[in-house]
Design a protein around this motif. Structure first.
Motif, PDB file in Angstrom:
ATOM      1  N   ASP A 166     -79.192 -39.594  -5.852  1.00  0.00           N
ATOM      2  CA  ASP A 166     -79.874 -38.734  -5.235  1.00  0.00           C
ATOM      3  C   ASP A 166     -81.171 -39.103  -4.314  1.00  0.00           C
ATOM      4  O   ASP A 166     -82.009 -40.004  -5.136  1.00  0.00           O
ATOM      5  CB  ASP A 166     -80.221 -37.136  -5.760  1.00  0.00           C
ATOM      6  N   VAL A 167     -81.381 -38.925  -3.049  1.00  0.00           N
ATOM      7  CA  VAL A 167     -82.558 -39.538  -2.535  1.00  0.00           C
ATOM      8  C   VAL A 167     -83.763 -38.894  -2.994  1.00  0.00           C
ATOM      9  O   VAL A 167     -83.702 -37.865  -3.070  1.00  0.00           O
ATOM     10  CB  VAL A 167     -82.502 -39.356  -0.882  1.00  0.00           C
ATOM     11  N   GLY A 168     -84.620 -39.562  -3.496  1.00  0.00           N
ATOM     12  CA  GLY A 168     -86.022 -39.153  -4.157  1.00  0.00           C
ATOM     13  C   GLY A 168     -85.835 -39.526  -5.607  1.00  0.00           C
ATOM     14  O   GLY A 168     -86.964 -39.370  -6.224  1.00  0.00           O
ATOM     15  N   ALA A 169     -84.622 -39.828  -6.095  1.00  0.00           N
ATOM     16  CA  ALA A 169     -84.476 -39.939  -7.544  1.00  0.00           C
ATOM     17  C   ALA A 169     -83.693 -41.006  -7.905  1.00  0.00           C
ATOM     18  O   ALA A 169     -83.173 -41.211  -8.897  1.00  0.00           O
ATOM     19  CB  ALA A 169     -83.749 -38.628  -8.120  1.00  0.00           C
ATOM     20  N   GLU A 170     -83.999 -41.890  -7.096  1.00  0.00           N
ATOM     21  CA  GLU A 170     -83.297 -43.076  -7.300  1.00  0.00           C
ATOM     22  C   GLU A 170     -83.544 -44.047  -8.520  1.00  0.00           C
ATOM     23  O   GLU A 170     -82.542 -44.956  -9.031  1.00  0.00           O
ATOM     24  CB  GLU A 170     -83.319 -44.230  -5.945  1.00  0.00           C
ATOM     25  N   GLU A 171     -84.531 -43.798  -8.963  1.00  0.00           N
ATOM     26  CA  GLU A 171     -85.154 -44.433 -10.264  1.00  0.00           C
ATOM     27  C   GLU A 171     -84.094 -44.295 -11.350  1.00  0.00           C
ATOM     28  O   GLU A 171     -84.245 -44.832 -12.374  1.00  0.00           O
ATOM     29  CB  GLU A 171     -86.652 -44.129 -10.533  1.00  0.00           C
ATOM     30  N   LYS A 172     -83.479 -43.039 -11.313  1.00  0.00           N
ATOM     31  CA  LYS A 172     -82.675 -42.612 -12.422  1.00  0.00           C
ATOM     32  C   LYS A 172     -81.443 -43.471 -12.432  1.00  0.00           C
ATOM     33  O   LYS A 172     -80.584 -43.559 -13.474  1.00  0.00           O
ATOM     34  CB  LYS A 172     -82.403 -41.170 -12.323  1.00  0.00           C
TER      35      LYS A 172
END
Length: 589
Positions: free
Chosen positions: A436-442
């Protein structure tokens, strides 16, 4: 007799529609869609557009193949580059049958700037909206042109586009509907469309050097370095359509000696007229300008000058008054200096929409941090398989990273094309590749299918070119939707801009958004150490890329905006199936 004629008509129509085809399915409630109202035997769609006239179907056949030209090899459409100039009236149906004759390479054609309302499967993005067109195969594009303007088409692959697969696409409307028709006397789009491309010393699509950039060797206008001619009559005003069809990061400055230009449209949308001596077009951008032939009768040079990757390259056209013998210009060497003040150059993002719009003051925003990052990997980390073949047990890296020092990324990730065409076969796409855009660090891999899911609500995208590791500006293109460009800024001190610093500027009220009359564009520039803020209203369904095509030839830089849509099963079944096709990710860009 009447009964016989009626029965014959019914039987003929049943016979004609007995075999399912894509042209049988209407994407909207418009009963004229795909209704053959062409009466001329040549099927021509280039004609004056009139009111209360049913639309036509405009047929074209493209054969894309390598050819040898006077200045070297190129990829051509029907033997020419640029390809055929497409002309239509608003609401016409364009049907293009494309045959791929490029040995051992896949192909797709993108219709740059067209909304594809109701036909998102015709956008021309491989593994997103369609299966790639394999060598020797044919794909039929069919779509309605729902809005007028200056557009163009090109191969989705940057290398194919750079090798010559592109052409103009002009959609006209009845003259009384043109908001700025009073400013000009003639709109001869067939003669006065200037599509600017670049030539390279070798075929990029045939080069094994996919990492190091091969700079272009020349600019061309309508496929010619210096021979394009624009004929005008003194005291009359003419509408010129300018298209930057270059796939690399090559902004183009355009001016005409001793003449001013009035910008009337940008990216196919009308704007408040602005008069200037020069305009700048970023890759994929279009501008319509009005030029009045108000100088002494003679011949003048229209100059196109490249910047960035096309620095020091120029092309020119002749602006010729009626009755002037232009043969003397053929041997003339025009000055390399362009006659304008650099501070007066007009860009599309500086313009204002021709009509005020109603934009909400507070909406949901998404931060897109753009920068060139170095990714340190070990040899044992490199993945030489097809990226989507299996779920990796540990973070893996595309093998191309072993050949490059740094790559451009959005929020620290590169885009990953899915294993199946997402729009047509969403259930076949592997879940583990989506982030998801904004949660790429996952997501632990360098690449993922960066997706922004929307629900028909307006969203704000904040594109920040942070500039910690690069001094490059980047051009982004939005498929499907128009973008309201509400703000753009570049650090006057040339300092990098972090997310924390941007958010502080925003909280302190130092970022002024134009929510009254922002320009509507599909192609925008994000300045280095600066930002561009856009608003998108996803009011119709589809899967649409926001991509920086010129950022990389190896690892894509993009996000996907997904708006719910339910495609008729008959349409999905009619479109080609990819089967077990799994292209290497690097080949798609």
């Amino acid at each position: 007799m009447k009964l016989f004629v009626f029965c014959f008509f019914v039987i003929a129509n049943i016979s004609n529609n007995g075999k399912a085809s894509l042209e049988s399915f209407a994407p909207s409630s418009d009963t004229n869609f795909l209704t053959d109202t062409t009466h001329k035997s040549d099927k021509s769609c280039h004609r004056p557009c009139k009111f209360n006239v049913k639309p036509r179907r405009c047929y074209y056949n493209f054969e894309v193949e390598p050819s040898i030209h006077d200045d070297g090899p190129a990829l051509t459409i029907n033997g020419f580059s640029p390809g055929p100039a497409l002309h239509a009236c608003v609401h016409d149906i364009i049907i293009v049958q494309v045959k791929n004759k490029i040995p051992d390479q896949d192909l797709a054609i993108h219709w740059h700037g067209l909304e594809q309302r109701g036909t998102p499967y015709m956008d021309g993005v491989p593994m997103i909206t369609q299966c790639p067109i394999n060598y020797g195969s044919t794909f039929k594009y069919a779509f309605k042109v729902s809005s007028p303007g200056t557009f163009f088409y090109h191969a989705y692959s940057v290398t194919h586009q750079s090798d010559g697969v592109y052409g103009s696409l002009i959609v006209d409307q009845p003259q009384p509907l043109e908001p700025h028709s009073s400013l000009y006397d003639y709109d001869r789009s067939q003669e006065h469309t200037l599509i600017i491309g670049a030539r390279f010393p070798e075929l990029l699509s045939a080069s094994l050097n996919v990492i190091n950039d091969i700079p272009p060797s020349s600019l061309v206008i309508n496929g010619d370095v210096k021979g394009t001619k624009i004929f005008v009559m003194q005291s009359y005003g003419y509408r010129l359509r300018l298209i930057n069809a270059i796939g690399l990061e090559c902004p183009i400055l355009v001016s005409i000696n001793d003449h001013l230009m009035t910008v009337v449209a940008s990216d196919g949308k009308p704007v408040q007229p602005v008069t200037t001596a020069a305009v700048k077009l970023y890759p994929g951008e279009r501008m319509d300008v009005v030029v009045r032939a108000d100088q002494t009768s003679g011949g003048y040079w229209l100059m196109a000058k490249g910047e960035s990757a096309c620095d020091n390259l120029k092309a020119r056209s002749m602006f010729i008054y009626s009755g002037f013998n232009y043969t003397s210009m053929l041997e003339e060497v025009p000055s390399n200096e362009l006659n304008y003040d650099s501070s007066s150059v007009i860009t599309g993002q500086k313009l204002l929409s021709n009509k005020d719009v109603n934009i909400a003051n507070k909406i949901k925003s998404f931060y897109l941090g753009i920068d060139k990052n170095a990714i340190k990997v070990k040899d044992e980390d490199l993945d030489y398989r097809y990226t989507s073949d299996a779920v990796p047990k540990k973070p893996t890296y595309p093998s191309v990273l072993s050949l490059t020092d740094s790559v451009v990324q959005i929020n620290g990730k590169n885009f990953l094309f899915p294993n199946a065409p997402l729009l047509l076969k969403p259930r076949d796409v592997f879940n583990h590749i989506v982030c998801d855009v904004g949660a790429e660090e996952k997501h632990y891999d360098v690449q993922c299918l960066q997706t922004l899911k929307t629900t028909n609500e307006e969203v704000e995208l904040i594109l920040v070119n942070e500039g910690f590791n690069s001094n490059d500006s980047y051009t982004f293109h939005m498929h499907g939707y128009g973008m309201h460009v509400v703000a753009s800024w570049q650090s006057p001190a040339g300092l990098p801009l972090s997310r924390k610093e941007f958010e502080k500027l925003d909280r302190d009220g130092l970022i002024v958004r134009n929510l009254q009359n922002p320009p509507i564009k599909d192609t925008i520039a994000v300045p280095n150490k600066g930002f561009t803020i856009v608003r998108i209203n996803p009011d119709y369904g589809g899967t649409w890329l926001l991509e920086c095509r010129s950022c990389s030839l190896t690892l894509p830089v993009a996000i996907l905006i997904s708006t719910p849509i339910s495609l008729p099963k008959a349409v999905v079944d009619t479109l080609p199936s990819c089967g077990s096709y799994k292209p290497a990710d690097v080949l798609l860009h």
